[in-house]
Enzyme design. Sequence first.
Site, PDB file in Angstrom:
ATOM      1  CG  HIS A   4      -1.656   1.233   1.450  1.00  0.00           C
ATOM      2  ND1 HIS A   4      -2.817   1.526   0.785  1.00  0.00           N
ATOM      3  CD2 HIS A   4      -1.413   2.286   2.266  1.00  0.00           C
ATOM      4  CE1 HIS A   4      -3.254   2.698   1.180  1.00  0.00           C
ATOM      5  NE2 HIS A   4      -2.420   3.182   2.082  1.00  0.00           N
ATOM      6  CD  GLU A   5       1.944   3.520   3.651  1.00  0.00           C
ATOM      7  OE1 GLU A   5       2.270   4.631   3.195  1.00  0.00           O
ATOM      8  OE2 GLU A   5       0.866   3.315   4.233  1.00  0.00           O
ATOM      9  CG  HIS A   8       0.519   6.170  -0.642  1.00  0.00           C
ATOM     10  ND1 HIS A   8      -0.578   6.886  -1.047  1.00  0.00           N
ATOM     11  CD2 HIS A   8       0.093   5.387   0.375  1.00  0.00           C
ATOM     12  CE1 HIS A   8      -1.617   6.561  -0.314  1.00  0.00           C
ATOM     13  NE2 HIS A   8      -1.235   5.635   0.562  1.00  0.00           N
ATOM     14  CD  GLU A  84      -4.388   5.984   2.574  1.00  0.00           C
ATOM     15  OE1 GLU A  84      -4.039   4.885   3.042  1.00  0.00           O
ATOM     16  OE2 GLU A  84      -3.580   6.898   2.325  1.00  0.00           O
TER      17      GLU A  84
END
Length: 101
Positions: A4-5, A8, A84
């Site tokens: 997930h990070e 980003h 997000e």
Amino acid sequence: MLGHEMTHVANGDMVTLTLVQGVVNTFVIFLARVIGNIIDHAPLFRSEDGRGIALLPSTIIVLQLLLGILANMIVMWFFSRRREFRRRPRAGAQTRRHRQQ
């Protein structure tokens, strides 16, 4: 969570949000000055000779704080949260791909 990070980082979210916050802060400073001048020159706050009572610097500081908090909440709710939740499915796909290797 790591996948997930990484999405980003891969999509440049930090750079985008930094630029958006910078533009929003520019508007905060501008609006604080405009509203501060209006308040300083309002008939209610005039001195005997017709000028403002020199509350402009403190008024601008207070307005920048208040408008800055409001602008930060708008950026957080609109841009950050939207990005997000859009990244979540991609994070799962990346994690599964790394587990297969």
